[in-house]
Design a protein around this motif. Structure first.
Motif, PDB file in Angstrom:
ATOM      1  N   SER A  41       0.830  -1.206   0.000  1.00 36.32           N
ATOM      2  CA  SER A  41       0.000   0.000   0.000  1.00 36.32           C
ATOM      3  C   SER A  41       0.859   1.248   0.000  1.00 36.32           C
ATOM      4  N   LYS A 110      -4.964  -1.749  -5.014  1.00 36.38           N
ATOM      5  CA  LYS A 110      -5.267  -1.227  -3.679  1.00 36.38           C
ATOM      6  C   LYS A 110      -6.646  -1.694  -3.207  1.00 36.38           C
ATOM      7  N   THR A 114      -7.573  -3.827   0.028  1.00 37.40           N
ATOM      8  CA  THR A 114      -8.571  -3.357   0.997  1.00 37.40           C
ATOM      9  C   THR A 114      -9.631  -4.431   1.236  1.00 37.40           C
ATOM     10  N   SER A 117      -8.191  -6.989   3.429  1.00 35.12           N
ATOM     11  CA  SER A 117      -8.162  -6.496   4.814  1.00 35.12           C
ATOM     12  C   SER A 117      -9.534  -6.614   5.458  1.00 35.12           C
ATOM     13  N   ILE A 192     -12.473   0.991   7.111  1.00 34.71           N
ATOM     14  CA  ILE A 192     -11.915   0.417   5.882  1.00 34.71           C
ATOM     15  C   ILE A 192     -12.993   0.273   4.813  1.00 34.71           C
ATOM     16  N   ASP A 195     -13.357   3.529   3.216  1.00 33.63           N
ATOM     17  CA  ASP A 195     -12.214   3.763   2.323  1.00 33.63           C
ATOM     18  C   ASP A 195     -12.410   3.010   1.009  1.00 33.63           C
ATOM     19  N   LEU A 196     -12.945   1.797   1.096  1.00 32.49           N
ATOM     20  CA  LEU A 196     -13.211   1.028  -0.117  1.00 32.49           C
ATOM     21  C   LEU A 196     -14.249   1.729  -0.997  1.00 32.49           C
ATOM     22  N   GLN A 199     -12.554   4.499  -2.762  1.00 25.12           N
ATOM     23  CA  GLN A 199     -11.749   3.953  -3.861  1.00 25.12           C
ATOM     24  C   GLN A 199     -12.629   3.582  -5.058  1.00 25.12           C
TER      25      GLN A 199
END
Length: 427
Positions: A41, A110, A114, A117, A192, A195-196, A199
Motif C-alpha cells: 500500500s 489497492k 482493501t 483487509s 476500511i 475507504d473502499l 476507492q
C-alpha cells in the motif's frame, strides 16, 4: 456441571497468562498478515503520487498545444504546421490515457488489498465473537453456582480457593477486554469499508476520464487525417503557385532584357541622328557628351548609391538559383521584402525612359543614367512618367502588396546589355 468444568478448566489451563492461548495466537497471526498488507500500500501510494504529478504535466502540455493550434487556425497558418501540432497533441493524449490506465491498475490492486483487509478483519471479529460467546454462555449457565463464597468454601485448601477466586476476577476482566476489542475491530471494519467506497468512486471517476480521453483521441485522429489531406492539397497548391510565380519572374527578366535592348537601340539611333560636322570637319555629339558625363558620374558613385527602399529582408540575391518547384532561374537584380505600400525612390539622377506593366500585372520603371539603367519592378503605384527627369531619392511609386500580405520589390542595375550585381553599387 459441564459449563462449570469448562469455565474452571479454562481458568486453570490459562496458567500464568489470563487469556486463552488460542486467542493470543490468532491475534499474533493477524498482526503479521496486517503488516504484510501495509507494505504494498505504501509503495502504491508513492507510485500514485508520481502518476498524478505526470498526469498534471501532460494535461498542461495538452492545454498549451490546444492554444497553439487555435492560434494556428486563427492566423491561417499552413496545414503542415497545424498537422505538426495535432501530432504532438495526439502523442500527449496517448500519454495521458496510459497514465490513467496506470492509475486504474494501481487502484485495482489497492482495492483488492482493501477487500482482503476487510475479509481478514471480519474473520477476526467472527473469531473474537465466537470466543466471547462461549465465555458468556458458560458464565450464564453457571450464574447460579458462581457465588464467590461457594467458590471459596468448595475447595480442599485455602490456597486453591484463593486461586480460583483470583482467576474468576481475571476472566471477568478478560471478557470486558474482548468486548472492547470486538468494538474496536468493528470500528476499524467500518473505516476500511468507507475507504473502499471512496476507492470505488475514484475508480468510477478514472474510468469516466479514460472514456472521455479515448473519445477525444479518436476525434483528434480524425482531425489529423483531415489535416493531412488538407496539407497535401495545400502543398500541391503552393507548388503550383510557386511554379506560376517563378514563371512570371522568368518572363519579367526576359521582358526587362528586351526593353533594355530596345532602349540601347533607341539611344544608338538618337546618337546617330544628332551627330553633326564641326569647323574642323570632325563629327561631334552634344547629347553623347552629356550622357558620357552622366555615365562617369554614376560610375564614380559605385558602392555609394542609396537603397531604393527600406526593407525587412533580402528574399533573393543576384544570380542563378534553383526554386522550390525544381527549376532554375536567373535573377538579374536583388529582391527585397518590404512593408506593405513602402515608397520606392530613385538611386541617382536620370531620366525615366520606360514605364511598363509586369507579367503579374504590377508596374515597372526604367531610369536611364547615361549608359547605365536602373529598374524598379513590382510596383503598385507609379508617380512619374516617361521622359521626365528624376533626382536622387525622388519618389517613384510604392511597392505592391500581394493577397498573402507580402510586399516584394525587385531592383536591377544594368550597364548596357549586361546586368550588374546591385550589392556592389549600393552602400
Amino acid at each position: 456441571m459441564t459449563s462449570r468444568r469448562f469455565l474452571i478448566g479454562s481458568l486453570e489451563l490459562s496458567g500464568k497468562n489470563h487469556e486463552p492461548r488460542g486467542a493470543r495466537w490468532f491475534v499474533c497471526v493477524c498482526l503479521v498478515l496486517g503488516s504484510c498488507l501495509l507494505l504494498p500500500s505504501t509503495a502504491s501510494a508513492q507510485s500514485k503520487r508520481q502518476l498524478e504529478k505526470d498526469k498534471a504535466k501532460v494535461e498542461q502540455e495538452i492545454k498549451k498545444l490546444n492554444n497553439d493550434l487555435a492560434k494556428a487556425k486563427k492566423s491561417s497558418r499552413s496545414s503542415q504546421q497545424q498537422l505538426n501540432l495535432l501530432e504532438k497533441k495526439i502523442a500527449e493524449r496517448t500519454k495521458l490515457i496510459n497514465n490513467i490506465n496506470g492509475q486504474v491498475n494501481l487502484l485495482n490492486v489497492k482495492m483488492s488489498q482493501t477487500e482482503d483487509s476487510i475479509a481478514l478483519i471480519r474473520t477476526q471479529i467472527d473469531s473474537l465473537k465466537l470466543e466471547y460467546g462461549r465465555v458468556v454462555r458458560a458464565l450464564y449457565n453457571e450464574r447460579g453456582n458462581l457465588d464467590k463464597v461457594v467458590l471459596l468454601l468448595d475447595t480442599k485448601s485455602y490456597n486453591y480457593a484463593y486461586l480460583r477466586t483470583k482467576y474468576f476476577r481475571d476472566y471477568s476482566r478478560y471478557r470486558r477486554r474482548q468486548a472492547a476489542h470486538i468494538q474496536q475491530k468493528e470500528q476499524e471494519l467500518g473505516d476500511i469499508s468507507l475507504d473502499l467506497q471512496r476507492q470505488q468512486r475514484e475508480q468510477t471517476d478514472l474510468l469516466a476520464q479514460q472514456r472521455r480521453q479515448k473519445d477525444q483521441l479518436s476525434k483528434e485522429q480524425k482531425e489529423k487525417q483531415q489535416s493531412l489531406k488538407a496539407s497535401k492539397q495545400q502543398e500541391k497548391t503552393l507548388q503550383q503557385q510557386i511554379a506560376k510565380k517563378e514563371q512570371q519572374k522568368k518572363q519579367l527578366q526576359q521582358q526587362i532584357q528586351k526593353i533594355i535592348n530596345e532602349e540601347i537601340a533607341k539611344a544608338a539611333r538618337n546618337k546617330k541622328g544628332s551627330t553633326g560636322t564641326g569647323s574642323s570637319g570632325s563629327k561631334t555629339s552634344t547629347a553623347s557628351s552629356a550622357e558620357v558625363a552622366l555615365s562617369n558620374d554614376f560610375a564614380s558613385n559605385k558602392g555609394k548609391l542609396p537603397w531604393p527602399c527600406y526593407y525587412n529582408k533580402v528574399s533573393r540575391e543576384y544570380g542563378k538559383y534553383t526554386h522550390a518547384s525544381g527549376g532554375q532561374n536567373m535573377n538579374n537584380g536583388i529582391d527585397l521584402l518590404c512593408k506593405a505600400g513602402a515608397p520606392v525612390k530613385a538611386v541617382f539622377n536620370g531620366t525615366v525612359s520606360r514605364v511598363f506593366t509586369c507579367p503579374n500585372g504590377t508596374q515597372g520603371i526604367i531610369v536611364r543614367h547615361g549608359e547605365y539603367m536602373t529598374v524598379y519592378a513590382n510596383l503598385a503605384t507609379v508617380t512619374v512618367s516617361e521622359g521626365k527627369s528624376v533626382s536622387t531619392n525622388q519618389n517613384l511609386g510604392t511597392v505592391y502588396t500581394a493577397e498573402d500580405g507580402t510586399a516584394e520589390f525587385s531592383f536591377q542595375l544594368w550597364k548596357g546589355t549586361t546586368s550588374q550585381n546591385p550589392r556592389q553599387w549600393l552602400r
